[in-house]
Write a protein that holds these residues in place. Structure first.
Motif, PDB file in Angstrom:
ATOM      1  N   VAL A  72       0.855  -1.189   0.000  1.00  0.00           N
ATOM      2  CA  VAL A  72       0.000   0.000   0.000  1.00  0.00           C
ATOM      3  C   VAL A  72       0.887   1.234   0.000  1.00  0.00           C
ATOM      4  N   ASP A  73       0.433   2.253  -0.721  1.00  0.00           N
ATOM      5  CA  ASP A  73       1.101   3.552  -0.746  1.00  0.00           C
ATOM      6  C   ASP A  73       0.132   4.562  -0.161  1.00  0.00           C
ATOM      7  N   GLY A  74       0.409   4.992   1.062  1.00  0.00           N
ATOM      8  CA  GLY A  74      -0.500   5.911   1.728  1.00  0.00           C
ATOM      9  C   GLY A  74      -0.624   7.245   1.020  1.00  0.00           C
ATOM     10  N   ALA A  75       0.474   7.728   0.480  1.00  0.00           N
ATOM     11  CA  ALA A  75       0.446   9.026  -0.196  1.00  0.00           C
ATOM     12  C   ALA A  75      -0.448   8.988  -1.433  1.00  0.00           C
ATOM     13  N   MET A  76      -0.423   7.865  -2.135  1.00  0.00           N
ATOM     14  CA  MET A  76      -1.249   7.703  -3.337  1.00  0.00           C
ATOM     15  C   MET A  76      -2.628   7.150  -3.005  1.00  0.00           C
ATOM     16  N   ASN A  77      -2.807   6.710  -1.753  1.00  0.00           N
ATOM     17  CA  ASN A  77      -4.057   6.067  -1.325  1.00  0.00           C
ATOM     18  C   ASN A  77      -4.414   4.919  -2.265  1.00  0.00           C
ATOM     19  N   THR A  78      -3.401   4.110  -2.543  1.00  0.00           N
ATOM     20  CA  THR A  78      -3.534   3.024  -3.524  1.00  0.00           C
ATOM     21  C   THR A  78      -2.877   1.770  -2.978  1.00  0.00           C
ATOM     22  N   GLN A  79      -3.538   0.641  -3.170  1.00  0.00           N
ATOM     23  CA  GLN A  79      -2.912  -0.631  -2.838  1.00  0.00           C
ATOM     24  C   GLN A  79      -2.542  -1.340  -4.130  1.00  0.00           C
ATOM     25  N   TYR A  80      -1.557  -2.226  -4.038  1.00  0.00           N
ATOM     26  CA  TYR A  80      -1.015  -2.875  -5.220  1.00  0.00           C
ATOM     27  C   TYR A  80      -0.946  -4.386  -5.016  1.00  0.00           C
ATOM     28  N   LEU A  81      -1.040  -5.092  -6.123  1.00  0.00           N
ATOM     29  CA  LEU A  81      -0.770  -6.525  -6.136  1.00  0.00           C
ATOM     30  C   LEU A  81       0.276  -6.745  -7.226  1.00  0.00           C
ATOM     31  N   GLN A  82       1.491  -7.018  -6.808  1.00  0.00           N
ATOM     32  CA  GLN A  82       2.566  -7.313  -7.740  1.00  0.00           C
ATOM     33  C   GLN A  82       2.532  -8.804  -8.035  1.00  0.00           C
ATOM     34  N   MET A  83       2.376  -9.156  -9.298  1.00  0.00           N
ATOM     35  CA  MET A  83       2.239 -10.554  -9.703  1.00  0.00           C
ATOM     36  C   MET A  83       3.418 -10.926 -10.591  1.00  0.00           C
ATOM     37  N   ASN A  84       4.202 -11.881 -10.136  1.00  0.00           N
ATOM     38  CA  ASN A  84       5.367 -12.343 -10.895  1.00  0.00           C
ATOM     39  C   ASN A  84       5.167 -13.785 -11.343  1.00  0.00           C
ATOM     40  N   ARG A  85       5.928 -14.167 -12.349  1.00  0.00           N
ATOM     41  CA  ARG A  85       5.897 -15.543 -12.881  1.00  0.00           C
ATOM     42  C   ARG A  85       4.456 -15.989 -13.107  1.00  0.00           C
ATOM     43  N   LEU A  86       3.724 -15.177 -13.846  1.00  0.00           N
ATOM     44  CA  LEU A  86       2.318 -15.459 -14.100  1.00  0.00           C
ATOM     45  C   LEU A  86       2.139 -16.789 -14.816  1.00  0.00           C
ATOM     46  N   GLN A  87       1.033 -17.461 -14.487  1.00  0.00           N
ATOM     47  CA  GLN A  87       0.682 -18.745 -15.071  1.00  0.00           C
ATOM     48  C   GLN A  87      -0.714 -18.640 -15.673  1.00  0.00           C
TER      49      GLN A  87
END
Length: 123
Positions: A72-87
């Motif tokens: 989460v980035d409080g300044a941007m008020n945004t949460q993220y889901l980083q997805m690697n090695r997608l299947q």
């Protein structure tokens, strides 16, 4: 009025990485427990990841453990889901959620839920 808006979903190839974003309005995300769920075609909602309100305890499903991260980035008020090695099995509509505390693996138990962003993983 609280609103969560996901973005970042797209067509990806196996092995690629994608980052999904969830922009909030009406609440401060860095004071809430956060979550990500997904729904594959013809299936029920599946828990993917969660982060406690302190931001120091993440949880992941077995299927994404070691490949996905939640932040989460409080300044941007945004949460993220980083997805690697997608299947290909990661193909689904991804939804972000928020609540005062982690509401477990039932998507419908979370108080605030976004409308979803599509991720397709195919060669």
């Amino acid at each position: 009025q609280v609103k969560l808006v996901e973005s970042g979903g797209e067509l990806a190839k196996p092995g690629d990485s994608l980052t999904l974003s969830c922009k909030a309005s009406g609440i401060r995300l860095n004071t809430f427990a956060l979550g990500w769920f997904r729904q594959a075609p013809g299936k029920d909602y599946e828990f993917v990841a969660a982060l406690n309100s302190a931001g120091d305890r993440p949880y992941f499903s077995n299927s994404v453990q070691g490949r996905f991260t939640i932040s989460v980035d409080g300044a941007m008020n945004t949460q993220y889901l980083q997805m690697n090695r997608l299947q290909p099995e990661d193909t689904a509509v991804y939804f972000c959620t928020a609540d005062s505390t982690i509401q477990g693996s039932d998507f419908r138990s979370w108080n605030y839920r976004g409308q979803g962003t599509h991720v397709t993983v195919s060669s």
